[in-house]
Design a protein around this motif. Structure first.
Motif, PDB file in Angstrom:
ATOM      1  N   LEU A 105       0.830  -1.200   0.000  1.00  0.00           N
ATOM      2  CA  LEU A 105       0.000   0.000   0.000  1.00  0.00           C
ATOM      3  C   LEU A 105       0.869   1.256   0.000  1.00  0.00           C
ATOM      4  N   ARG A 106       1.914   1.254   0.808  1.00  0.00           N
ATOM      5  CA  ARG A 106       2.800   2.419   0.914  1.00  0.00           C
ATOM      6  C   ARG A 106       3.411   2.770  -0.439  1.00  0.00           C
ATOM      7  N   THR A 107       3.921   1.751  -1.117  1.00  0.00           N
ATOM      8  CA  THR A 107       4.540   1.964  -2.424  1.00  0.00           C
ATOM      9  C   THR A 107       3.518   2.427  -3.449  1.00  0.00           C
ATOM     10  N   GLY A 108       2.363   1.770  -3.467  1.00  0.00           N
ATOM     11  CA  GLY A 108       1.330   2.122  -4.437  1.00  0.00           C
ATOM     12  C   GLY A 108       0.791   3.524  -4.243  1.00  0.00           C
ATOM     13  N   ILE A 109       0.606   3.933  -2.995  1.00  0.00           N
ATOM     14  CA  ILE A 109       0.109   5.278  -2.701  1.00  0.00           C
ATOM     15  C   ILE A 109       1.135   6.325  -3.148  1.00  0.00           C
ATOM     16  N   ALA A 110       2.406   6.055  -2.849  1.00  0.00           N
ATOM     17  CA  ALA A 110       3.460   6.985  -3.264  1.00  0.00           C
ATOM     18  C   ALA A 110       3.547   7.068  -4.784  1.00  0.00           C
ATOM     19  N   ASP A 111       3.384   5.937  -5.455  1.00  0.00           N
ATOM     20  CA  ASP A 111       3.437   5.923  -6.922  1.00  0.00           C
ATOM     21  C   ASP A 111       2.312   6.752  -7.536  1.00  0.00           C
ATOM     22  N   CYS A 112       1.215   6.893  -6.811  1.00  0.00           N
ATOM     23  CA  CYS A 112       0.108   7.722  -7.302  1.00  0.00           C
ATOM     24  C   CYS A 112       0.322   9.207  -7.009  1.00  0.00           C
ATOM     25  N   GLY A 113       1.432   9.528  -6.353  1.00  0.00           N
ATOM     26  CA  GLY A 113       1.778  10.919  -6.121  1.00  0.00           C
ATOM     27  C   GLY A 113       1.331  11.500  -4.801  1.00  0.00           C
ATOM     28  N   TYR A 114       0.892  10.646  -3.880  1.00  0.00           N
ATOM     29  CA  TYR A 114       0.419  11.134  -2.588  1.00  0.00           C
ATOM     30  C   TYR A 114       1.486  10.944  -1.510  1.00  0.00           C
ATOM     31  N   GLY A 115       1.474  11.835  -0.516  1.00  0.00           N
ATOM     32  CA  GLY A 115       2.421  11.766   0.579  1.00  0.00           C
ATOM     33  C   GLY A 115       1.786  11.245   1.854  1.00  0.00           C
ATOM     34  N   PHE A 116       2.576  11.280   2.939  1.00  0.00           N
ATOM     35  CA  PHE A 116       2.145  10.731   4.224  1.00  0.00           C
ATOM     36  C   PHE A 116       2.368  11.762   5.335  1.00  0.00           C
ATOM     37  N   HIS A 117       1.432  11.792   6.271  1.00  0.00           N
ATOM     38  CA  HIS A 117       1.525  12.719   7.401  1.00  0.00           C
ATOM     39  C   HIS A 117       2.633  12.287   8.358  1.00  0.00           C
ATOM     40  N   TRP A 118       2.729  10.991   8.609  1.00  0.00           N
ATOM     41  CA  TRP A 118       3.828  10.427   9.397  1.00  0.00           C
ATOM     42  C   TRP A 118       4.508   9.346   8.568  1.00  0.00           C
ATOM     43  N   ASN A 119       5.812   9.247   8.696  1.00  0.00           N
ATOM     44  CA  ASN A 119       6.573   8.265   7.928  1.00  0.00           C
ATOM     45  C   ASN A 119       6.611   6.931   8.672  1.00  0.00           C
ATOM     46  N   SER A 120       5.505   6.248   8.664  1.00  0.00           N
ATOM     47  CA  SER A 120       5.379   4.956   9.332  1.00  0.00           C
ATOM     48  C   SER A 120       6.227   3.900   8.637  1.00  0.00           C
ATOM     49  N   THR A 121       6.773   3.002   9.442  1.00  0.00           N
ATOM     50  CA  THR A 121       7.540   1.879   8.901  1.00  0.00           C
ATOM     51  C   THR A 121       6.880   0.541   9.205  1.00  0.00           C
ATOM     52  N   THR A 122       5.680   0.581   9.795  1.00  0.00           N
ATOM     53  CA  THR A 122       5.024  -0.662  10.207  1.00  0.00           C
ATOM     54  C   THR A 122       3.660  -0.783   9.526  1.00  0.00           C
ATOM     55  N   ASN A 123       2.706  -1.401  10.198  1.00  0.00           N
ATOM     56  CA  ASN A 123       1.455  -1.768   9.525  1.00  0.00           C
ATOM     57  C   ASN A 123       0.360  -0.715   9.616  1.00  0.00           C
ATOM     58  N   GLN A 124       0.675   0.460  10.138  1.00  0.00           N
ATOM     59  CA  GLN A 124      -0.264   1.575  10.104  1.00  0.00           C
ATOM     60  C   GLN A 124       0.262   2.617   9.117  1.00  0.00           C
ATOM     61  N   LEU A 125      -0.596   3.066   8.224  1.00  0.00           N
ATOM     62  CA  LEU A 125      -0.219   4.068   7.232  1.00  0.00           C
ATOM     63  C   LEU A 125      -1.084   5.308   7.402  1.00  0.00           C
TER      64      LEU A 125
END
Length: 344
Positions: free
Chosen positions: A267-287
């Motif tokens: 999910l993390r990779t796919g969301i980033a590939d669509c051009g969207y960012g993240f509020h916190w840079n999670s490394t685990t199972n919460q995005l």
């Protein structure tokens, strides 16, 4: 049918755990966690943490475990320090305060405490006219999906021991932290560096249950009295023991967490590939992706998740959570829908 990414306990339990409970269903066991299954589970955990003299108590839920763990260490005038986003500060209905202990929430950028955050709390509380900070509470993984490195935990541990503070680690999502690609900690490291911590089962494939491990010798005596007095002693305690017995057999605890993280990575990779960012840079199972509000409205037609924070008039941070049971077709469907909405 709507597919849920709302939390990591939407499903029941891993089939191996249910099978173990079925196979032992007609056994006659001693109550109140004095059974052989619980004893066996504790031995497996002691082997995992490489400490034979640790005290272990398997309790039903996270709030219960946090409350009893903190109560065991604090006198009535003492307080616990945590990140402002910490579970005990936000999501436990004042459970700690209801027991007479103030929670000192410290503002952090990533949900993680540092020695400087702890020092700030100490600097504010200087004499007997204020509560006395006596414990530091951290979570691994944190409430915002980040995690502590070995160096970070060592620094906090050293600071706490220098300042005579207990260190308590909430491990509700311990499995996700230990199996992420960013992790360099082991359970043995955590046992060595903390005074008490727990291993979460509820959010990693058990029906329910958290294994509290007490390392500090001063906190071990009479803990079962505390459990009983506060209504936390399960009569059919073997139901907890059987689950942790199975979790720490044939790598099941880690395998389930690895799956949750793998689904989150996709999910993390796919969301980033669509051009969207993240509020916190999670490394685990919460995005915690940030989407335009109209994108969220469209996604909510087919997927369940929570809105976490308003970023601005047109953008909101949502939370997506994967679990041991998250299906590949579920993550694929979410990313396909997002790509369609984004025109990718």
């Amino acid at each position: 049918m709507i597919y849920s990414f709302n939390n990591d306990y939407s499903e029941g339990a891993h089939p191996r755990i249910l099978q173990a409970m079925m196979e032992t269903n007609l056994e006659q066991n001693n109550g109140y966690s004095m059974d052989t299954h619980t004893a066996h589970a504790k031995e497996r955990i002691r082997q995992e943490i490489q400490c034979e003299d640790a005290d272990i108590h398997i309790l039903v839920g996270g709030t219960q475990t946090n409350t009893l763990g903190i109560m065991s260490a604090l006198r009535p005038y003492q307080a616990v320090i945590c990140a402002e986003t910490g579970h005990i500060n936000v999501h436990e209905t004042g459970a700690i305060e209801a027991k007479g202990h103030k929670v000192l929430g410290q503002l952090t950028e990533d949900g993680k405490l540092t020695p400087s955050h702890i020092q700030q709390a100490l600097d504010w509380h200087t004499d007997e006219h204020m509560v006395q900070p006596k414990m530091v509470y951290i979570s691994n993984a944190t409430e915002v999906g980040t995690q502590y490195t070995k160096a970070e935990l060592e620094a906090i541990s050293t600071f706490c021991r220098q300042h005579n503070l207990y260190l308590f680690l909430d491990g509700a999502r311990m499995g996700a932290a230990l199996t992420s690609r960013a992790n360099d900690l082991t359970l043995a490291d955590i046992a060595r560096l903390t005074d008490l911590f727990y291993i979460g089962g509820t959010k990693n494939g058990a029906l329910f249950g958290e294994a509290l491990i007490i390392m500090h010798p001063d906190l071990k005596p009479d803990f079962r009295f505390l459990i009983k007095q506060h209504g936390a002693m399960l009569a059919k305690g073997w139901l907890l023991g059987i689950q942790f017995e199975e979790l720490f057999q044939n790598n099941l605890f880690y395998e389930m967490a690895e799956h949750a993280n793998e689904m989150a990575d996709q999910l993390r990779t796919g969301i980033a590939d669509c051009g969207y960012g993240f509020h916190w840079n999670s490394t685990t199972n919460q995005l915690f992706p940030v989407f335009p509000n109209d994108v969220i409205d469209k996604l909510e037609k087919d997927f369940l998740f929570s809105r976490q924070a308003v970023i601005d008039e047109h953008h909101t941070c949502i939370r997506l959570v994967t679990s041991w049971a998250t299906r590949q077709d579920g993550t694929d469907a979410f990313l396909q829908a997002l790509r369609s909405i984004a025109g990718k």
